[in-house]
Design a protein around this motif. Structure first.
Motif, short mmCIF file in Angstrom:
data_model
loop_
_atom_site.label_atom_id
_atom_site.label_comp_id
_atom_site.label_asym_id
_atom_site.label_seq_id
_atom_site.Cartn_x
_atom_site.Cartn_y
_atom_site.Cartn_z
N TYR A 178 1.03 -1.34 -0.42
CA TYR A 178 -0.28 0.17 0.34
C TYR A 178 1.06 1.05 -0.30
CZ TYR A 178 -4.20 -2.62 1.54
OH TYR A 178 -5.22 -3.20 1.96
N HIS A 179 0.33 2.34 -0.72
CA HIS A 179 0.70 3.50 -0.48
C HIS A 179 0.19 4.48 0.30
CE1 HIS A 179 4.04 2.64 -3.97
NE2 HIS A 179 4.01 1.79 -3.22
N ASN A 180 0.47 5.04 1.26
CA ASN A 180 -0.54 5.88 1.65
C ASN A 180 -1.77 6.32 1.53
OD1 ASN A 180 1.52 8.02 3.10
ND2 ASN A 180 2.71 8.46 1.03
N VAL A 181 -2.43 6.05 2.02
CA VAL A 181 -4.41 5.49 2.16
C VAL A 181 -4.85 6.51 2.71
CG1 VAL A 181 -5.99 4.01 2.26
CG2 VAL A 181 -3.57 3.01 1.54
N PHE A 182 -5.47 7.25 2.73
CA PHE A 182 -6.65 8.56 3.03
C PHE A 182 -8.12 7.88 2.77
CE2 PHE A 182 -7.77 11.54 0.40
CZ PHE A 182 -7.27 11.04 -1.04
N GLY A 183 -8.85 9.14 3.55
CA GLY A 183 -10.41 9.09 3.45
C GLY A 183 -10.48 9.15 4.79
N GLU A 229 -10.64 2.80 -3.19
CA GLU A 229 -10.47 2.00 -4.22
C GLU A 229 -8.77 1.30 -3.58
OE1 GLU A 229 -9.90 3.68 -8.12
OE2 GLU A 229 -9.16 5.66 -6.98
N CYS A 230 -8.41 1.87 -2.32
CA CYS A 230 -8.05 0.78 -2.15
C CYS A 230 -8.43 -0.45 -1.55
CB CYS A 230 -7.56 1.06 -0.32
SG CYS A 230 -6.45 0.26 0.58
N VAL A 231 -9.89 -0.71 -0.74
CA VAL A 231 -10.49 -1.78 -0.53
C VAL A 231 -10.50 -2.40 -2.32
CG1 VAL A 231 -12.98 -2.83 0.00
CG2 VAL A 231 -11.18 -0.78 1.34
N GLU A 232 -11.14 -1.62 -2.87
CA GLU A 232 -11.07 -2.42 -4.09
C GLU A 232 -9.82 -3.31 -4.69
OE1 GLU A 232 -14.24 -2.06 -6.41
OE2 GLU A 232 -13.39 -3.39 -7.96
N ALA A 233 -8.93 -2.29 -4.44
CA ALA A 233 -7.54 -3.29 -4.80
C ALA A 233 -7.43 -4.21 -4.11
CB ALA A 233 -6.72 -2.14 -5.73
N THR A 234 -8.08 -4.70 -2.60
CA THR A 234 -7.25 -5.56 -2.14
C THR A 234 -8.18 -6.79 -2.50
OG1 THR A 234 -7.10 -4.07 -0.43
CG2 THR A 234 -8.37 -6.13 0.31
N PRO A 245 4.36 -9.90 -4.45
CA PRO A 245 4.23 -8.59 -4.00
C PRO A 245 3.58 -7.75 -5.07
CG PRO A 245 6.10 -9.40 -2.48
CD PRO A 245 6.14 -9.82 -3.76
N VAL A 246 2.52 -6.08 -5.36
CA VAL A 246 2.45 -6.03 -6.18
C VAL A 246 2.06 -4.34 -5.28
CG1 VAL A 246 -0.20 -6.19 -6.18
CG2 VAL A 246 0.65 -5.12 -7.66
N ASN A 247 1.94 -3.76 -5.84
CA ASN A 247 1.34 -1.77 -5.27
C ASN A 247 -0.01 -1.29 -5.59
OD1 ASN A 247 4.81 -1.60 -4.99
ND2 ASN A 247 4.31 -0.39 -6.96
N ILE A 248 -0.57 -0.91 -4.46
CA ILE A 248 -1.81 -0.65 -5.23
C ILE A 248 -1.20 0.68 -3.50
CG2 ILE A 248 -3.44 -0.45 -3.55
CD1 ILE A 248 -3.67 -4.13 -3.46
N GLY A 249 -1.60 1.49 -4.96
CA GLY A 249 -1.52 3.06 -4.63
C GLY A 249 -1.86 4.65 -5.76
N ASP A 301 -8.90 5.50 -10.23
CA ASP A 301 -9.03 6.85 -11.15
C ASP A 301 -9.54 7.78 -10.64
OD1 ASP A 301 -10.93 5.32 -11.66
OD2 ASP A 301 -10.65 5.15 -13.48
N TYR A 302 -9.68 7.14 -8.86
CA TYR A 302 -10.43 8.52 -8.44
C TYR A 302 -10.45 9.46 -8.15
CZ TYR A 302 -14.25 9.61 -4.38
OH TYR A 302 -15.62 9.81 -4.52
N GLY A 303 -9.11 10.13 -8.26
CA GLY A 303 -8.66 11.39 -8.33
C GLY A 303 -8.46 12.18 -7.16
N LEU A 304 -7.17 13.19 -6.85
CA LEU A 304 -6.76 13.34 -5.48
C LEU A 304 -8.06 14.18 -4.49
CD1 LEU A 304 -4.36 13.25 -2.66
CD2 LEU A 304 -3.43 15.54 -4.05
N ALA A 305 -8.50 15.37 -6.02
CA ALA A 305 -8.84 16.16 -5.35
C ALA A 305 -10.57 15.71 -4.61
CB ALA A 305 -9.09 17.51 -6.18
N LYS A 306 -11.02 14.28 -5.58
CA LYS A 306 -12.13 14.48 -4.67
C LYS A 306 -12.20 13.28 -3.49
CE LYS A 306 -14.42 12.04 -7.81
NZ LYS A 306 -14.64 10.26 -8.63
N GLY A 307 -11.16 12.53 -3.13
CA GLY A 307 -10.93 12.12 -2.23
C GLY A 307 -10.09 13.14 -0.76
N ILE A 308 -9.83 14.14 -1.52
CA ILE A 308 -9.21 14.94 -0.25
C ILE A 308 -10.57 15.75 0.06
CG2 ILE A 308 -8.19 17.65 0.31
CD1 ILE A 308 -6.16 15.11 0.29
N GLU A 309 -11.69 16.13 -0.84
CA GLU A 309 -12.29 16.95 -0.67
C GLU A 309 -13.69 16.34 0.43
OE1 GLU A 309 -14.49 18.89 -3.86
OE2 GLU A 309 -15.90 20.13 -1.81
#
Ligand code: NAD
Length: 329
Positions: A178-183, A229-234, A245-249, A301-309
């Protein structure tokens, strides 16, 4: 997909809680296990066991039956202020390694053959992440190993442990970095929070025209993955045949100053930034999604701005509630 019996270790934590919600939406029977219940919402799990998984007997008790799938997200963990000061190294390594040793042994004994393991981008060598604009995080660059924290070393050890059980115990474990998951519903105060939550809190608390502090010059880069998106990828990884091992980020890399500017924009505030010394981690980091694109045919492909909002709105509410409570006390 048919209804499955699933165990989520670390179900009281940020990602584990979101994962339980998703698994319940899909109609599965879910047991959660953690030292604590989720901090900001009720768990949706059918059964929730408060258990210290670093203790062999308690971990074995959680596996009193076999499971179709186990998601192992329990770890001693936090942002740069927790991982990079050096003060928590012994706990981080001992607790997290013990959990992984116990989970695998209990899974094997209970006849559970598939465990998803949440590793981290912190496994990548520091010397490949000195250039803020061109960090290297392809999966094969993890070796020769040189992580910049004991947290990263433990993750690397445990990755190898899950792979060894695949080879020698007939298991089908899956490993994400995982790479820096937020929400929303993530730690946002108290010292373990990560940079998106910490900045959202500082900006929510500051009066317009005020000042916030950022560790370092703010030109260090990162990418951030929205928790859904992290959950979806998981789930996609767990149900795939990809055993390495694979990047999820996310590949949407920004500097910390850019992230602060984005949050100020969303908050509608103009604030000054004071740069102060603090624990920083690597200079640059971005997810390299070539392998996940190739093997799973998918990437976020969710987009940082949408998630941060969404995250800012949630943290703003938490801060406002705290201020209201302080005023009425
Ligand atoms: P989190 O801290 O919110 O959740 C971890 C949970 O593990 C906590 O609820 C904690 O109580 C539990 N735990 C710790 N020790 C335990 C023990 N001995 N027994 C039982 N439970 C115990 O962290 P998160 O952000 O939800 O991360 C989940 C996983 O993903 C962790 O393994 C973490 O290392 C990994 N990861 C997260 C990120 C991220 O950005 N959030 C990045 C890379 C890797």
């Amino acid at each position: 997909m048919s209804r499955r019996r699933i165990l989520v270790c670390g179900a009281g934590g940020f990602i584990g809680n979101h994962l339980v919600n998703r698994l319940k939406e899909e109609g599965h029977w879910v047991r959660g296990a953690d030292l604590k219940y989720p901090d900001f919402s009720k768990t949706a799990a059918d059964d929730f066991q408060i258990a210290d998984l670093s203790r062999q007997d308690r971990c074995a008790g959680v596996f009193d039956t076999g499971f179709d799938e186990v998601y192992q997200l329990a770890a001693d963990m936090g942002g740069a202020g927790y991982i990079f000061t050096g003060e928590n190294d012994a706990n981080v390594m001992h607790n997290s390694a013990s959990i992984n040793l116990n989970v695998l042994e209990a899974a094997r004994r209970s006849g559970t053959s598939k465990v998803f393991y949440s590793s981290s981008a912190c496994v990548y060598p520091e010397h490949n992440q000195l250039d803020a604009n061109n960090p290297i995080t392809s999966e094969d660059s993890a070796y020769p190993a040189a992580p910049d924290s004991e947290y990263g070393w433990e993750k690397l050890f445990s990755e190898r442990l899950y792979l060894a059980f695949n080879r020698n115990a007939g298991m089908h474990n899956r490993i994400a970095r995982y790479h820096n998951v937020f929400g929303p519903l993530g730690t946002w105060t108290g010292g373990r929070e990560k940079v998106p939550a910490a900045l959202c809190r500082k900006i929510a608390e500051a009066p317009n025209g005020g000042t916030i502090e950022i560790w370092g010059d703010g030109e260090q880069t990162r990418s951030f993955l929205y928790v859904e998106e992290c959950v979806e990828a998981t789930l996609r990884l767990t149900h795939s045949s990809l055993a390495e091992p694979v990047n999820i980020g996310s590949e949407e890399m920004v500097s910390i100053n850019q992230l602060a500017a984005l949050i100020m924009d969303i908050a509608g505030k103009k604030l000054s930034i004071r740069h102060i010394p603090g624990p920083l981690g690597v200079r640059g980091r971005n997810s390299d999604n070539r392998l996940i694109r190739e093997k799973l045919g998918w990437e976020p492909d969710y987009g940082l701005a949408k998630g941060i909002e969404a995250t800012y709105r949630w943290i703003f509410d938490q801060v406002s509630r705290g201020q209201d409570a302080a005023e009425t006390a």
